[in-house]
Structures are given as structure tokens and as C-alpha cells.
Design an enzyme around this catalytic site. Sequence first.
Site, PDB file in Angstrom:
ATOM      1  N   LYS A  22      28.099  11.072  -5.171  1.00 23.07           N
ATOM      2  CA  LYS A  22      29.415  11.604  -5.611  1.00 23.07           C
ATOM      3  C   LYS A  22      29.790  10.998  -6.953  1.00 23.07           C
ATOM      4  O   LYS A  22      30.206  11.703  -7.880  1.00 23.07           O
ATOM      5  CB  LYS A  22      30.483  11.246  -4.589  1.00 23.07           C
ATOM      6  CG  LYS A  22      31.918  11.416  -5.092  1.00 23.07           C
ATOM      7  CD  LYS A  22      32.973  11.070  -4.066  1.00 23.07           C
ATOM      8  CE  LYS A  22      33.295   9.634  -3.954  1.00 23.07           C
ATOM      9  NZ  LYS A  22      34.229   9.084  -4.953  1.00 23.07           N
ATOM     10  N   ASN A  23      29.604   9.688  -7.098  1.00 21.94           N
ATOM     11  CA  ASN A  23      30.097   8.994  -8.290  1.00 21.94           C
ATOM     12  C   ASN A  23      29.187   9.142  -9.501  1.00 21.94           C
ATOM     13  O   ASN A  23      29.539   8.689 -10.591  1.00 21.94           O
ATOM     14  CB  ASN A  23      30.371   7.529  -7.974  1.00 21.94           C
ATOM     15  CG  ASN A  23      31.572   7.387  -7.048  1.00 21.94           C
ATOM     16  OD1 ASN A  23      32.321   8.356  -6.835  1.00 21.94           O
ATOM     17  ND2 ASN A  23      31.757   6.221  -6.483  1.00 21.94           N
ATOM     18  N   CYS A 118      42.465   7.752  -4.568  1.00 22.07           N
ATOM     19  CA  CYS A 118      42.736   6.816  -3.465  1.00 22.07           C
ATOM     20  C   CYS A 118      43.896   5.873  -3.831  1.00 22.07           C
ATOM     21  O   CYS A 118      43.968   5.374  -4.950  1.00 22.07           O
ATOM     22  CB  CYS A 118      41.532   5.934  -3.223  1.00 22.07           C
ATOM     23  SG  CYS A 118      40.113   6.833  -2.664  1.00 22.07           S
ATOM     24  N   ARG A 123      45.323   1.563 -10.333  1.00 28.96           N
ATOM     25  CA  ARG A 123      44.333   2.394 -11.021  1.00 28.96           C
ATOM     26  C   ARG A 123      44.793   2.758 -12.442  1.00 28.96           C
ATOM     27  O   ARG A 123      44.956   3.920 -12.787  1.00 28.96           O
ATOM     28  CB  ARG A 123      44.021   3.669 -10.230  1.00 28.96           C
ATOM     29  CG  ARG A 123      43.718   3.459  -8.781  1.00 28.96           C
ATOM     30  CD  ARG A 123      42.437   2.659  -8.521  1.00 28.96           C
ATOM     31  NE  ARG A 123      41.214   3.335  -8.879  1.00 28.96           N
ATOM     32  CZ  ARG A 123      40.586   4.200  -8.080  1.00 28.96           C
ATOM     33  NH1 ARG A 123      41.099   4.512  -6.919  1.00 28.96           N
ATOM     34  NH2 ARG A 123      39.457   4.775  -8.458  1.00 28.96           N
ATOM     35  N   ASP A 306      32.964  -0.574  -2.892  1.00 36.26           N
ATOM     36  CA  ASP A 306      32.984   0.640  -2.065  1.00 36.26           C
ATOM     37  C   ASP A 306      32.306   0.445  -0.714  1.00 36.26           C
ATOM     38  O   ASP A 306      32.331   1.354   0.116  1.00 36.26           O
ATOM     39  CB  ASP A 306      32.297   1.801  -2.807  1.00 36.26           C
ATOM     40  CG  ASP A 306      33.094   2.230  -4.008  1.00 36.26           C
ATOM     41  OD1 ASP A 306      32.553   2.980  -4.838  1.00 36.26           O
ATOM     42  OD2 ASP A 306      34.257   1.794  -4.138  1.00 36.26           O
ATOM     43  N   ARG A 398      36.277  13.628   1.242  1.00 35.35           N
ATOM     44  CA  ARG A 398      36.139  13.588  -0.222  1.00 35.35           C
ATOM     45  C   ARG A 398      34.782  12.991  -0.603  1.00 35.35           C
ATOM     46  O   ARG A 398      34.238  13.278  -1.665  1.00 35.35           O
ATOM     47  CB  ARG A 398      37.241  12.719  -0.840  1.00 35.35           C
ATOM     48  CG  ARG A 398      38.630  13.306  -0.800  1.00 35.35           C
ATOM     49  CD  ARG A 398      39.625  12.402  -1.487  1.00 35.35           C
ATOM     50  NE  ARG A 398      39.146  12.031  -2.810  1.00 35.35           N
ATOM     51  CZ  ARG A 398      39.499  10.915  -3.448  1.00 35.35           C
ATOM     52  NH1 ARG A 398      40.316  10.051  -2.873  1.00 35.35           N
ATOM     53  NH2 ARG A 398      39.020  10.645  -4.653  1.00 35.35           N
TER      54      ARG A 398
END
Length: 418
Positions: A22-23, A118, A123, A306, A398
Site C-alpha cells: 500500500k505504502n 489515521c 501528522r 506500523d 484501508r
Amino acid sequence: MATFLVRNSNPLQGSIRINGSKNAALPILAASILAENGQVVLSSIPDLTDVRFLCEILQGIGCTVAMHADGKVTVDASRITNHITPYDLASRMRGSFLVMGPMLARMGICRISLPGGCPIGSRPVDLHMKGLRALGAKVTQGYGYIEVRAKKLIGNKIYLDFPSVGATENILMAAVRAAGETVIENAAVEPEVVDLANFLCAMGADITGAGTDSITIQGVSALHGAQHTVIPDRIEAGSFMAAAAITRGHITLSHVLPAHVSPVSAKLREMGVDVREEADQITLDATRKFHAVDIKTLPFPGFPTDMQAQLMALLSLTEGTSIIVETIFENRFMHAPELQRMGAHIKVEGRTAVIEGVRSLSGAPVRATDLRAGAALVLAGLAAKGDTEISDIHHIERGYADFAGRLRSLGADIHRID
Ligand code: EPZ
């Protein structure tokens, strides 16, 4: 709202193929904006809500995007028309902020709502803005939007106060079209940054040093379409390894790059879990007793933030006392109260959590507060006595495609209840 119903499961057994990252997929999809001619053809793109959101954002600015069932996504960005990303999409996903750098380089302007994503911390995006300003962009903020403008981008030397993954990626995607040389110092070295740099070079960019803390970019006049296969998802791999460990199982992961998972493999081995690596496979055997360890999250190649929540769930059921220090995000222990509801003994003080392993957890109704916290609750539910019903699973979806179905293929008792 859909929930996951998770029951005490037998030790996970069998093999699982890991999806594309995903990243890595998100910045690479954003970078497709830079292809002024020729098609981008991406493979191994995971079928996730975050990926679908980003594809909708690309369509909203005029790209033609086709998502195929086999993980292939094609993007034609030759006719970009709009520089404002739709609020309702951009505000829901922090990854949408990654279109800023490529849009600025391609169109000279980009307006985007302040990133969502999230709730794991404030952030901020100050390092992204510092880098884009250094390349000559004018940054204005108001009414929940940030706008960056630049008639021309000029290469510069940029020092990142923190090796931010997203800031490194955004600056990289702008600098490839800046006149002259750009050097990013204290850059992020995560594998996803390297994968993005490889894709940009396939599009005609001139980048050296990706994967080190100093990346040098020589600007070019245009970038073109290219083909690229996204790297396997090291966090999905680690999550399945933790699921096997918490159930005392024995599984094999295929389509994985062991070097990208090494911080997690090393920590599991330190606990006494047997982890063996081959070319693109990892075999994990957690059938023997293992013990508590301490964890400190750090930028790659340190232990990944993560994977912190998933290991907290595992350590909650591991004999001994473990200490976890979360150095990357200021509020990434929201899974702790949910695990406590299941009987875990966890004490949180600021960025430090002390976990006393217990003999068993009890199933309970719990809530996914963010993506990786939700994954941790699934893992706890697999080992807990009784039923665990997890709500707000949109957070989990997600980042994990068909999480319930793929865990069931390993023997887990988990079902998605609509
Ligand atoms: C990426 O987020 C990942 N997301 C995150 O994964 C991951 O946790 C994080 O990197 C760290 O590895 C994607 O790649 C889409 P950062 P990002 O910028 O880029 C501070 C998941 O679970 N910071 O490296 O947002 C920031 O507040 C997600 O898949 C600034 O201060 O992470 C944080 O404390 C969650 N100013 C730290 O740096 C900035 O301008 C790390 O953030 C930017 C960041």
C-alpha cells in the site's frame, strides 16, 4: 456498519501470498501524474480503499484510470485539466497529500485540503512545505486548504529535520522536474521510497542515492509513461507473521522480500520464534514457547512503527514483561485500551507502554481506532477465549485486502458481518 466476528482459532497453518505494498502503491500512483505522454502500467497494486480513493482523485484531476481485477492499474495522465483535489476524497486520506509534489511539477499549482488519515498523531506537513518552498514554490493556507504555486521549480539543497517518508516522496516527485540539481539530506530510506525512485527513473527521471539518507536529483524537462511492479507489502507480511505467532502456528509467506521484513523477523527471533528466510519466502514456526522482549520503533531499518500495535497484541499473551517505546508518532497507543478490555495488562505512560503478559485474553466487543490498531485487535481475537466483535473495520480495510478471507485460508475463525 460492517464488523469482524473473530473467534478463538487453531494455530494458523499453511501458506499465504503477500500483496503489493500500500505504502509504495500510493506514492507511485501519485507519481503517474508526471507522465506527460505514454501510459503508466502498474502491477501488483493491492485492492484497498486507500488505493481506490487515490485513483478517484487522479480521475478528478483529469487522468484516465483503469483498475483491473489482477492488480494491474493503467493511468493516462496526458490530459490533466484540474489542479484542485475533491475535498471529500482528499480529506479522508493522508496519502492524498502525495499528489502535491507531482501536481506542482506538472501544472505549477496544486490546491488540496489539509490531509486526513489515521488519528495517530497531529501528522503535520511542515517538512513537505519546507522542501517545496526550497524548490521555489509559494505556499498559502486557508479555509482548510493548502495551495502551492511555482512558475518554475529550481533545484536546491534540502535538509529534513526528521526523515519523513511522505516529505521525502513529495519533494522527490517535485524535484525530478526542477531545473538543476536537488539534494535531499536526512532523507527517509524506507523501501517504499526506493520503489518510488525506481519508478520515477523508469519514467525518465535522474535520481541517485535512493535508499540512503542523501538523495541527488538532476531535473529533466519531461517524464513519460512506464511499466512498474510494486514491491510486496512488508507490513502486511509482518502482520501475518504476528497472527501466526499469537496462535502458536506455522506458516509460509510467499512473494515477500525478506530484507524488507528483517527488523520484524529479528524481533520475533529474539522472542524465540523460529523464522527462516529464502529468496522470496519466509517460514515462521511459533509452535515452541517464546518470551517477552522490548521494542523501540525507529525509521527503517529500525523496528517499524506500523508493526507496533500488532506486536503489542502478541506481547500481551507472551510470558514476561515487555516495554514498547513509540518514537515516530505521539499518539499511537490507542489499541492499548481496547486490548485492556480483552484482559491485557498494559500500562501506558506517554510514548512508553509496559506490557505484563497474561495467560489468556477474553473476547469482547472492541473498536478499530486506526488501521494497524484494528489489525492488532484481529490478532488478539484469534487467540482470545470467546467471541470478539470488532467495529469500525473500514480502518482495517484501508490497508488489508480481504483480511478475513485470507486469514481464514490459514485456518482462522473470522468472518466479516455486513
Ligand atoms: C508514512 O506516513 C506511512 N504512510 C505510514 O504508514 C508510516 O507509519 C509512516 O510513513 C512512518 O513510517 C504512507 O506511506 C502512506 P512520516 P507519513 O512523514 O509519510 C512527522 C500505515 O499504517 N512529520 O514519516 O505520514 C510526523 O508527525 C501508515 O500504513 C512532521 O513532523 O509518515 C510523524 O511524527 C500509518 N512533519 C513522523 O514525522 C512533516 O512534514 C513520521 O511521519 C511530516 C512528518
